[in-house]
Design an enzyme around this catalytic site. Structure first.
Site: not given
Length: 190
Positions: A93, A116, A124-125, A151
Site C-alpha cells: 500500500y 476499484n 488490487c489483489h 499467479e
C-alpha cells in the site's frame, strides 16, 4: 471460479466484477446504465483473456483502455499505479501511495483499492501490507489468496512468502484514461 460481469463505453472498460456465483449477480453488479448493447470487441477480448488468466496463464491487462471518470484525482492515480503491478508480483500500500504522489497515504490507498471498479484488470489483489500480510480485499481473503497463488505467489497463511519481486518498480509510468460513451456489459462463466 464463477461468473464475471464487465461493462465498457466507447472501447474503454468501466466495470469488471470479481467472480460471482450467478450470472444475474455479476450483471447486476456491473450495471452502469439502463441501456445495453451487444458486446463490444473489447469485452470479447477481455472474456478470452480472463479465461486464460483463470487457466493459470500469465495475462497482461495493461493494454485495455480504462475509463475512471467520476473518481477523485488521488483515487485515479492510485488505480492507475496499481495497473503497473506485473503478474506474479506484489506491491505494498505504501508503494502505491508513493506512486500516487502521497507517500504517507497508505490508508487512503486501501480505500482507493476498496473502490476499484476494475478488479483483475486493475490488480488490487496484488497489493499487500508492508509486512507482506495480505490485508483486505473486496472478494475476501480466501479469494485474494486463490488469485495470488494462481499467479505463482507463495503464501504462508495470510503472508506473502515469495513472489517474483516485492520491490519498487523502477521507471514506472502512469497509464492514461479517457471517458464518455455508451455502456455495454457481458456476463460469462469462467
Amino acid at each position: 471460479m464463477g461468473w464475471i460481469g464487465a461493462a465498457a463505453r466507447e472501447g474503454q472498460l468501466v466495470r469488471v466484477t470479481l467472480p460471482r456465483p450467478t450470472r444475474e449477480e455479476a450483471r447486476r453488479e456491473c450495471s452502469v446504465a439502463d441501456s445495453f448493447e451487444h458486446p463490444a470487441r473489447i469485452l470479447l477480448d477481455l472474456a478470452e483473456d480472463l479465461r486464460r488468466y483463470f487457466q493459470g496463464r500469465p495475462v497482461d491487462f495493461t493494454g485495455y483502455r480504462v475509463d475512471l471518470r467520476g473518481h477523485p484525482p488521488f483515487r485515479r492515480r492510485v488505480l492507475l499505479a496499481a495497473r503497473l503491478i506485473p503478474y506474479g508480483q506484489v506491491r505494498s500500500y505504501g508503494w502505491l501511495a508513493g506512486m500516487a504522489g502521497k507517500p504517507k497515504a497508505s490508508r487512503a490507498v486501501g480505500q482507493a483499492m476498496a473502490h476499484n471498479p476494475l478488479p483483475l484488470v486493475i490488480p488490487c489483489h496484488r497489493v499487500v501490507r508492508s509486512d507482506r500480510a495480505l490485508g483486505g480485499f473486496g472478494g475476501g481473503r480466501s479469494m485474494k489468496r486463490d488469485l495470488l497463488e494462481l499467479e505463482g505467489i507463495q503464501l504462508g497463511g495470510d503472508v506473502v512468502v515469495c513472489s517474483k519481486t516485492h520491490r519498487r518498480a523502477e521507471g514506472a509510468e502512469t497509464p492514461s484514461t479517457s471517458s464518455s460513451g455508451t455502456q455495454l456489459r457481458l456476463g460469462r462463466k469462467l
